[in-house]
Design an enzyme around this catalytic site. Structure first.
Site, mmCIF file in Angstrom:
data_model
loop_
_atom_site.group_PDB
_atom_site.id
_atom_site.type_symbol
_atom_site.label_atom_id
_atom_site.label_comp_id
_atom_site.label_asym_id
_atom_site.label_seq_id
_atom_site.Cartn_x
_atom_site.Cartn_y
_atom_site.Cartn_z
ATOM 1 N N SER A 190 0.869 -1.025 -0.043
ATOM 2 C CA SER A 190 -0.168 -0.056 0.155
ATOM 3 C C SER A 190 0.799 1.156 -0.058
ATOM 4 O O SER A 190 1.743 1.223 -0.711
ATOM 5 C CB SER A 190 -1.016 -0.182 1.238
ATOM 6 O OG SER A 190 -1.940 0.838 0.930
ATOM 7 N N LYS A 238 4.455 2.145 -2.196
ATOM 8 C CA LYS A 238 4.717 3.159 -3.155
ATOM 9 C C LYS A 238 6.148 3.330 -2.620
ATOM 10 O O LYS A 238 7.302 3.813 -3.320
ATOM 11 C CB LYS A 238 3.904 4.273 -2.839
ATOM 12 C CG LYS A 238 2.446 4.237 -3.006
ATOM 13 C CD LYS A 238 1.684 5.496 -2.753
ATOM 14 C CE LYS A 238 0.244 5.270 -2.242
ATOM 15 N NZ LYS A 238 -0.662 4.427 -3.232
ATOM 16 N N HIS A 251 -7.002 -6.242 1.441
ATOM 17 C CA HIS A 251 -5.842 -5.442 1.138
ATOM 18 C C HIS A 251 -4.501 -5.912 1.986
ATOM 19 O O HIS A 251 -4.822 -5.980 2.984
ATOM 20 C CB HIS A 251 -6.044 -3.919 1.056
ATOM 21 C CG HIS A 251 -5.170 -2.873 0.668
ATOM 22 N ND1 HIS A 251 -4.150 -2.816 -0.360
ATOM 23 C CD2 HIS A 251 -4.561 -1.951 1.406
ATOM 24 C CE1 HIS A 251 -3.737 -1.959 -0.663
ATOM 25 N NE2 HIS A 251 -3.648 -1.274 0.516
#
Ligand SMILES: *[C@@H]1O[C@H](CO)[C@@H](O)[C@H](O)[C@H]1NC(C)=O
Ligand SMILES: *[C@@H]1O[C@H](CO)[C@@H](O)[C@H](O)[C@H]1NC(C)=O
Length: 392
Positions: free
Chosen positions: A205, A209, A340
């Site tokens: 998540s 990045k 997720h």
């Protein structure tokens, strides 16, 4: 003449230690204008219009792209003066000194395999949510302590460089990863049991990045494994923007700069005018290239921008192809709904292949992996009007 000899070491220091800027910085007056409809900018043309034709040109273009990312989106990557480290009781303790003598200390937790090593290691931002081979060490690092997602200016990075430092959280986190690599190099395998030439980085998540930035900005990272990084990771802003216009609930550039302090303050002026950006995130893959990169994505969460990560990875992989290293960049994208950062077992083999080939040096491993479980109406020609040369 005197000035020349003085200037060289100062420039070398300002450029940072992990990515020395040798050519291709952005001229101050530079203004980019994309066509209509906007497309992904050509990675193989320098800002001055000269074509990239050789691998050496590409290395030079990477410096330019690094400088572009810092100027438009991530903020400056500041220099360090020195790094010292100790390793005891599974803890790597690192002290960084900046120019001017100011210092900061932080630590990372190390989980070593049994045996004498030296072992490859995976540096994890926040924590690990992919399966790690048993003979790979895991170094876990609390990146939020270096730069908080919110508010801007909170964290050790800003204690060191000042609260007015405009760098966003993602590049500050990458800076922290580079200091861990500095520490591992400095101490060496005799002390840490870790081989600093066999390092991977991961995170999921927001930390995905950050992991992608760490791989992009430090050439000492061998393998980059961003997980569900979505928009702001391997998603291209322009494709995300069109998804949003089409009604998908995706986090676009305009939304991402509100609240989360991951990007530089300079990025905000472009989020509603993406055609002015002389880059997009396919070129982030280009900064990692030709070092191995596996993009691990979830096609089941609209917010991550699945078409964008697929399309942007497709464009990014053209850079790997140009370098003759197509198999070093993979995409594995599987829907697992709202879970997720919980890797479905169907992706385990893809992750294992990249570890096996690139961190454990196993022979005969196939990493020609580029797949999604969705059927997209993605037209490469809508986004890409350049061709990838074969770089000599
Ligand atoms: C364009 O920029 C690149 C990178 O700095 C440089 O190598 C090349 O010589 C430049 N071309 C011209 C025509 O100035
Ligand atoms: C947006 O919708 C148009 C029209 O249906 C379609 O052609 C295009 O591919 C869509 N774009 C994205 C990024 O999904």
């Amino acid at each position: 003449m005197m000035h020349h000899s003085l200037l060289i070491p100062i420039l070398a220091l300002a450029a940072g230690t992990s990515l020395a800027q040798t050519c291709g910085t952005v001229p101050n007056s530079y203004a980019y204008a994309n066509g209509s409809p906007i497309k992904l900018p050509d990675p193989f043309t320098f800002l001055n219009g000269t074509k990239v034709v050789t691998k050496a040109d590409w290395a030079c273009r990477q410096d330019e792209i690094s400088s572009i990312f810092q100027r438009y989106e991530l903020g400056p990557l500041p220099a360090v003066e020195s790094v010292s480290a100790t390793f005891a009781s599974n803890k790597l303790s690192i002290t960084v000194t900046a120019a001017g003598g100011k210092t900061l200390s932080f630590s990372a937790t190390v989980k070593l395999p049994s045996g004498s090593g030296p072992f490859p290691a995976l540096i994890a931002l926040g924590g690990v949510s992919i399966p790690v081979p048993s003979n790979v060490a895991v170094i876990t690092y609390n990146n939020e302590e270096i730069a908080a997602t919110d508010p801007r200016g909170k964290g050790k990075f800003f204690d060191l460089y000042g609260k007015s430092q405009t760098t966003g959280g993602l590049l500050a986190w990458a800076w922290g990863v580079s200091r861990i690599v500095d520490a591992l190099e400095k101490l060496g395998p005799a002390t840490t049991k870790i081989n600093p030439a066999r390092l991977a980085v991961t995170g999921c998540s927001r930390n995905g990045k950050g992991a992608l930035m760490a791989g992009a900005f430090d050439k000492r990272i061998r393998l980059t494994l961003p997980q569900e990084a979505g928009s702001g990771g391997m998603g291209c802003w322009r494709i995300v923007g069109e998804m949003k216009k089409n009604g998908t609930k995706v986090e676009d550039a305009a939304q991402i700069v509100n609240g989360d302090q991951w990007f530089a303050t300079s990025f905000t002026q472009y989020v509603n005018d993406l055609g002015k950006l002389p880059y997009d995130h396919h070129m982030l893959a280009g900064l990692v290239a030709p070092r191995p990169l596996l993009v691990i994505e979830n096609s089941g969460i609209d917010y991550l921008g699945p078409i964008s990560t697929y399309g942007c990875s497709t464009a990014g992989r053209l850079i790997y192809s140009a370098l003759g290293e197509k198999e070093a960049m993979g995409l594995t994208q599987v829907a697992h709904g709202s879970s997720h950062c919980q890797l479905p077992s169907s992706q385990n083999a893809d992750v294992a292949a990249f570890f096996d080939k690139y961190l454990l040096d196993k022979a005969g491993v196939n990493t020609d992996i580029f797949k999604t479980d969705k059927t997209y109406n993605f037209q490469l020609s809508r986004w890409v009007d350049w061709t990838a040369p074969t770089l000599g």
